[in-house]
Design an enzyme around this catalytic site. Structure first.
Site, PDB file in Angstrom:
ATOM      1  CB  CYS A  12      -0.942   0.013   1.198  1.00  0.00           C
ATOM      2  SG  CYS A  12      -0.094   0.179   2.783  1.00  0.00           S
ATOM      3  CB  CYS A  15       4.281  -0.322   2.062  1.00  0.00           C
ATOM      4  SG  CYS A  15       3.092  -1.489   2.734  1.00  0.00           S
ATOM      5  CG  ASP A 434      16.142  25.729 -33.339  1.00  0.00           C
ATOM      6  OD1 ASP A 434      16.438  26.927 -33.413  1.00  0.00           O
ATOM      7  OD2 ASP A 434      16.844  24.820 -33.816  1.00  0.00           O
ATOM      8  CG  ASP A 634      17.979  19.849 -33.789  1.00  0.00           C
ATOM      9  OD1 ASP A 634      17.994  21.087 -33.633  1.00  0.00           O
ATOM     10  OD2 ASP A 634      18.454  19.281 -34.780  1.00  0.00           O
ATOM     11  CG  ASP A 638      18.132  24.249 -29.976  1.00  0.00           C
ATOM     12  OD1 ASP A 638      18.215  25.476 -30.139  1.00  0.00           O
ATOM     13  OD2 ASP A 638      17.977  23.436 -30.891  1.00  0.00           O
TER      14      ASP A 638
END
Length: 746
Positions: A12, A15, A434, A634, A638
């Site tokens: 649970c 725990c 971009d 990418d 960036d």
């Protein structure tokens, strides 16, 4: 240093909190987070003051097991998988055994219900209805089948914590203990007016139903990690390496960086590498989500575990083992599934106070019924409150949805780094793309060839491509590739010379040619009047124009551009329709930037932005527009913008730095995956909110009902066995609702 590992034995959310608290107390641990849904612990620690051994011991001190291994052939996931299989077998055995015993106990406890059974088997009634027989039948259920409840309760007491197991242990022990007293001291108790009632059936049925619920829950939760299992099953088992001129099949774990490996049609590519000889078409759908096979040639990169469709080729191994893209994907998905979403904080806070409050409510229920009803009613209602008040559904509400959501994304080539990014994505109202490499392919291609005078189009292309043989410029590469695709013959060039910032010159068959921009033509006193109109039109479209001349005459021009990805326009259109404002950011000049943006359907442009200024522009948008801003890029430049945005989206074709800085990585080149990621976020959050609503509603409605609040009006009390069934059903329903995400359309 940070590490994540599966934890075995959690039942649970309480725990998870107990283990988390124990880990945080460990010397050298700076932070710890335990996710009940994924059954994973994530720990940050100082390696000079702490090690994995001490972390493992802390988990064991809390009464659980950390799946940590130093065996390279056995992963933590293997240990967890083996433990889950063993748990399912154990639960199945206990459910069957306790189910049979509970059925016999019910027969003996309520003989009036089963008169036909007793009539068919003479002597069965006297045997089963005997209190001693009921004691003998219920004892294995209580202490063998229910052993885990007592172990977890004892562990919690040692660490001054309570969990759902505490409620079950207290409730069933009270029922069993009261029945035991009645069996042993029945006459004495009856003599002083104490009611002669037994609850062996209540204790046994409750334990059986809860174990049955856990069995179904464990089976359902096993499907929440299907995505990782699928990824792991993709891995190739062997590789055909070329060593000392001989081809040999060896296990995948024996491949080393630098090995030359042959892959034949229909085979899986063993590891990541680069093709050195041959061509082929490769199905990368299991990693990138792209259904169309990708053509590969010498010099192209290949991804381990993807499938070679047609040709035979050789490639050099560049990444092996845990460094391969597939291994990194598995790691990223696993880590994302073990993180907490911000929305989970409410459930964590509530469940932290839940068990102590329920214990107090149970005592209050007994006291009220003892005063205004009877001790028996007080006892039964107290047990019902203890059993029905299970925080499991609350603990499962968020993590199970996150697990299924991140797995769904991985199947579509959308890698989600953490739960926070998945939650935030649905709030995005501004997205900045971009230009180069994100909206565009990042590779210039020839778009237009215009001849002048009597010159033919192929003549312009043939002369230009011949001159560019000696150039290393990317524009020259684009012209060379275009000429090769159209089977244009190249001629030998003499007196080649590159003129920096202007272009090139060279001689073919004793004729001198110049190929370059306006400045080159001007330096050679060559008039460009005949080409001016065409040049201006092309430049307004954001294209780079190069002029070809000979003998002071313009022969023609070639336009080159970094073209938009085929999915750019549809992505921008869909995002706009969803009410998301789209921006483009680039270092290009205003004219070129607006030309590219217009072709993509983008009206908001940030042009002339230096790499180091991108993050500043993102911050300005967040501040000025009060927007939830996503940035898609990418390149290395960036990375700051990706990290600074509310949600960073990296293209999987980009640099490792960009991918590391982003919260979401798109493994395929399809920009529509940006839309898919946002849709996935919205659907995951909808499921989480549904789960939380039903988990809260379940407890808010049924705890008062189990305490007997309806009795004065309806005369109805909740049987503890029904309470146990309702508790198990609530957990299973939450997991089942989360699994609906598997069929979501994104």
């Amino acid at each position: 240093m940070k590490t994540a590992f599966p934890v075995i034995g959690m039942h649970c959310a309480s725990c998870a909190r107990l283990i988390e608290r124990q880990l945080k107390k460990t010397p050298g641990v700076t932070d710890a987070s335990v996710n009940y849904g994924s059954e994973t612990a994530s720990v940050e620690f100082d390696p000079t003051a702490c090690n994995l051994d001490s972390i493992t011991k802390s988990v064991e001190a809390a009464g659980y097991k950390a799946a940590v291994t130093t065996d390279p052939k056995q992963t933590p996931e293997d240990i967890k998988e083996a433990a889950k299989k063993a748990e399912l077998v154990d639960l199945k055995t206990k459910v069957i055994a306790s189910g049979v015993l509970s059925a016999l106990i019910l027969l003996g406890s309520f003989p009036e219900w089963f008169a036909g059974v007793f009539a068919a088997i003479p002597g069965f009634y006297s045997l089963l209805s005997n209190p001693v027989s009921l004691l003998i039948l219920s004892t294995p259920v209580q202490f063998w089948a229910g052993k885990s409840f007592y172990q977890a309760t004892w562990s919690g007491l040692r660490n001054r914590a309570a969990s759902m197991d505490t409620l079950i242990a207290v409730g069933t022990t009270a029922a069993y203990g009261f029945s035991l007293l009645t069996t042993v001291f029945g006459r004495q108790l009856s003599a002083v007016g104490f009611p002669m009632v037994m609850y062996y059936d209540t204790a046994a049925v409750i334990i059986t139903l809860i174990l049955l619920g856990r069995f179904f829950e464990a089976k359902a939760k096993a499907h929440t990690s299907d995505a990782i299992k699928k990824l792991l099953h993709l891995q190739a088992k062997t590789a055909r390496v070329v060593r000392n001129g001989k081809e040999t099949d060896i296990p995948i774990d024996q491949v080393v960086v630098g090995d030359i490996i042959r892959v034949r049609p229909g085979e899986k590519i063993p590891v990541d590498g680069k093709i050195t000889d041959g061509t082929s078409s490769i199905d990368e759908s299991m990693v990138t989500g792209e259904s169309i096979p990708v053509d590969k040639k010498q010099g192209d990169l290949v991804i381990g575990s993807t499938i070679n469709k047609t040709g035979t080729f050789l490639f050099v191994a560049m990444k092996i083992g845990s460094d391969t893209l597939l291994s990194q994907i598995v790691k990223m998905v696993s880590e994302a599934q073990s993180t907490r979403a911000p929305i989970q904080r409410l459930a964590d806070v509530v469940s932290g106070y839940f068990v102590p409050v329920v214990l107090m409510l149970a005592v209050a229920t007994f006291v009220v019924w003892y005063d205004f009803g009877s001790p028996v009613q007080g006892f039964v209602n107290m047990i019902a409150v203890l059993i029905i008040a299970c925080p499991c559904a609350l603990g499962l509400a968020t993590p199970t949805a996150i697990m299924v959501g991140t797995g769904k994304g991985a199947e579509r080539g959308i890698l989600i780094k953490d739960a926070s990014s998945l939650e935030t994505a649905h709030k995005i109202n501004t997205i900045v793309f971009d230009k180069t490499g994100t909206l565009t392919s990042g590779k210039p291609v020839v778009t237009d060839i215009i001849p002048f005078g009597n010159t033919r189009k192929n003549d312009v292309l043939g002369i230009a491509s011949s001159l560019e043989q000696g150039s290393e410029h990317s524009l020259g590469e684009a012209i060379g590739t275009y000429a090769k695709e159209h089977a244009i013959t190249r001629n030998k060039v003499t007196k080649f010379r590159a003129i920096a910032g202007h272009g090139i010159t060279g001689s073919i068959h004793k004729t001198s040619y110049y190929f370059g921009n306006r400045a080159l033509m001007k330096s050679q006193d060559i008039s460009v009047g005949s080409a001016e109109h065409a040049m201006s039109s092309l430049e307004k479209e954001g294209k780079t124009v190069m002029l070809l001349s000979a003998n002071k005459t313009i022969l023609g021009l070639i336009a080159v551009a970094d073209t938009l990805k085929t999915s750019a326009i549809s992505t921008v259109t869909t995002l706009t329709r969803l009410g998301i404002t789209v921006w483009m950011i680039t270092g290009d000049n205003e004219r070129t930037a607006h030309a590219v943006a217009k072709s993509a359907g983008i009206t908001n442009v940030l042009a002339g932005v230096l790499p180091q200024q991108k993050a500043e522009k993102i911050t300005e948008l967040k501040r000025n527009k009060r927007s939830v801003v996503a940035f898609a890029g990418d390149g290395i430049n960036d990375a700051p913008a990706l990290a600074g945005a509310d949600v960073g989206i990296a293209m999987g074709t980009g640099t490792d730095v960009a991918i590391e800085s982003a919260g979401i990585t798109l493994l395929n080149k399809d920009l529509n995956s940006v839309v898919s990621a946002i849709k996935l976020s919205k659907q995951t959050l909808a499921i989480i909110k549904q789960n939380l609503f039903w988990a809260f509603a379940y407890n808010v409605i049924l705890i008062p009902v189990s305490s007997g609040i309806l009795y004065p009006f309806t005369g109805w009390l909740l049987n503890p066995a029904i309470a146990a069934f309702a508790m198990a059903a609530s957990s299973i329903s939450v997991v089942g609702n989360s699994l609906r995400l598997k069929g979501a359309k994104i």
